[in-house]
Design an enzyme around this catalytic site. Structure first.
Site, mmCIF file in Angstrom:
data_model
loop_
_atom_site.group_PDB
_atom_site.id
_atom_site.type_symbol
_atom_site.label_atom_id
_atom_site.label_comp_id
_atom_site.label_asym_id
_atom_site.label_seq_id
_atom_site.Cartn_x
_atom_site.Cartn_y
_atom_site.Cartn_z
ATOM 1 N N LYS A 82 12.091 8.163 -9.227
ATOM 2 C CA LYS A 82 12.419 6.908 -9.912
ATOM 3 C C LYS A 82 11.407 6.609 -11.020
ATOM 4 C CE LYS A 82 12.781 2.065 -8.575
ATOM 5 N NZ LYS A 82 12.801 1.187 -7.411
ATOM 6 N N ASP A 83 10.112 6.781 -10.728
ATOM 7 C CA ASP A 83 9.080 6.493 -11.726
ATOM 8 C C ASP A 83 9.008 7.556 -12.826
ATOM 9 O OD1 ASP A 83 8.385 4.099 -10.555
ATOM 10 O OD2 ASP A 83 6.599 4.863 -9.557
ATOM 11 N N ARG A 113 1.897 5.396 -8.884
ATOM 12 C CA ARG A 113 2.984 4.436 -8.686
ATOM 13 C C ARG A 113 2.997 3.499 -9.889
ATOM 14 N NH1 ARG A 113 4.822 3.876 -3.118
ATOM 15 N NH2 ARG A 113 3.567 5.204 -1.753
ATOM 16 N N GLN A 147 4.985 -13.200 -0.495
ATOM 17 C CA GLN A 147 5.175 -11.887 0.123
ATOM 18 C C GLN A 147 3.878 -11.082 -0.040
ATOM 19 O OE1 GLN A 147 9.114 -10.097 -0.654
ATOM 20 N NE2 GLN A 147 7.992 -8.393 -1.518
ATOM 21 N N LYS A 163 0.568 -10.883 -9.201
ATOM 22 C CA LYS A 163 0.114 -10.058 -8.082
ATOM 23 C C LYS A 163 -1.392 -10.193 -7.944
ATOM 24 C CE LYS A 163 3.506 -6.419 -9.003
ATOM 25 N NZ LYS A 163 3.683 -4.996 -9.365
ATOM 26 N N ASN A 194 2.632 -7.044 0.179
ATOM 27 C CA ASN A 194 3.102 -5.663 0.245
ATOM 28 C C ASN A 194 1.940 -4.733 0.563
ATOM 29 O OD1 ASN A 194 5.665 -6.567 -0.700
ATOM 30 N ND2 ASN A 194 4.863 -6.523 -2.769
ATOM 31 N N HIS A 253 2.559 -3.098 -14.131
ATOM 32 C CA HIS A 253 1.492 -2.776 -13.178
ATOM 33 C C HIS A 253 1.743 -1.420 -12.540
ATOM 34 C CE1 HIS A 253 -0.130 -2.789 -8.980
ATOM 35 N NE2 HIS A 253 -1.223 -2.991 -9.688
ATOM 36 N N ARG A 301 -25.765 -9.148 10.027
ATOM 37 C CA ARG A 301 -24.481 -8.703 10.585
ATOM 38 C C ARG A 301 -23.610 -8.022 9.545
ATOM 39 N NH1 ARG A 301 -22.530 -14.427 12.286
ATOM 40 N NH2 ARG A 301 -23.532 -14.746 10.279
ATOM 41 N N HIS A 307 5.462 -0.989 -13.069
ATOM 42 C CA HIS A 307 6.550 -1.844 -12.612
ATOM 43 C C HIS A 307 6.382 -3.295 -13.067
ATOM 44 C CE1 HIS A 307 6.409 1.205 -9.112
ATOM 45 N NE2 HIS A 307 7.259 1.627 -10.024
ATOM 46 N N TYR A 342 -0.988 -5.933 -1.882
ATOM 47 C CA TYR A 342 -0.881 -6.915 -2.951
ATOM 48 C C TYR A 342 -0.009 -8.078 -2.532
ATOM 49 C CZ TYR A 342 2.549 -3.302 -4.471
ATOM 50 O OH TYR A 342 3.511 -2.330 -4.538
#
Length: 188
Positions: free
Chosen positions: A167-168, A59, A46, A72, A48, A119, A23, A62, A132
Site C-alpha cells: 500500500k505504501d 511506514r 484513540q 498525533k 495506536n 507522517h 530509584r 500518511h 501514538y
C-alpha cells in the site's frame, strides 16, 4: 513536560521533565492542561501501537482529509525510529517542508504532529514499537498517503528501507488535497 517548537509551526518535540532520584525518575508524558496551554489539540480519542520486526521497516507517509484531520503524539516505546513529518498546509510559510526526529525508547522523547501534516517513520532497530495518540478515529475513506521518496519533498532518510507495505509503495505523486478549489470547496 518540555515543549520545543520545530521550524514547522505547530509541530513540537516534547521531552519528559524528569524528577530524578536513586530509584530512577518520574515525569509526565501527557497532560491535557499543558497541551492546552501551548494551544495544542488535546482531545485524544484513540491510541495506536505499531510493532515492527526488522530494522529498516518504513511506514508512511500518511494523513487524513477533512473533516477527519488528526493530530498525533508519537513516542517510540521500544527500539528507535527516525520520525518524519511534512507540512501540507498550503497557507503555511513552511508548506512542503519536512523535519525528521530520532525517537528512542531510552530518550522518552515525543513528537507532536499537527493536523494536515504527513507522517511516517523508519525503524532504526529490530523489534521497535511505536505508540501514538490521535485526535480523530481512523477513517478509511479519508486516509491518504504520499510516497516516502516523493521528489516533491526530497526527504533524507538515514537508512535505506528494507520493508515497505504494498500500500505504501504505490502512493501516487503528491497532489495538494488541502487547497481550496476556485469555488471555495476542498479538493477531493
Amino acid at each position: 513536560m518540555i515543549f520545543t517548537e520545530t521550524k514547522l509551526k505547530g509541530a513540537f518535540i516534547i521531552d519528559v521533565k524528569r524528577l530524578e532520584d536513586e530509584r530512577g525518575f518520574f515525569g509526565r508524558s501527557w497532560c491535557q492542561r499543558e497541551f492546552e496551554e501551548h494551544v495544542l489539540t488535546a482531545n485524544v480519542v484513540q491510541t495506536n501501537v505499531s510493532h515492527n520486526k526488522i530494522k529498516g521497516t518504513l511506514r508512511g507517509m500518511h494523513y487524513q482529509l477533512s473533516p477527519y484531520e488528526e493530530t498525533k503524539l508519537v513516542r517510540c516505546t521500544r527500539g528507535a525510529i527516525y520520525d518524519v513529518i511534512i507540512d501540507l498546509r498550503p497557507e503555511s510559510p513552511t508548506y512542503k517542508e519536512w523535519i525528521g526526529v530520532e525517537l528512542t525508547a531510552d530518550s522518552f522523547r515525543m513528537l507532536f504532529v499537527p493536523e494536515r501534516f504527513g507522517h511516517g517513520f523508519i525503524t532504526l532497530e529490530d523489534n521497535t514499537d511505536v505508540t501514538y495518540q490521535v485526535t480523530q478515529f481512523y477513517t478509511p475513506g479519508a486516509e491518504r498517503g504520499i510516497r516516502w521518496d516523493d521528489p516533491a519533498f526530497n526527504i533524507e532518510w538515514p537508512i535505506e528501507p528494507v520493508l515497505i507495505s504494498e500500500k505504501d509503495k504505490v502512493h501516487p505523486p503528491y497532489v495538494n488535497e488541502f487547497e481550496p478549489s476556485t469555488d471555495g470547496k476542498q479538493l477531493v
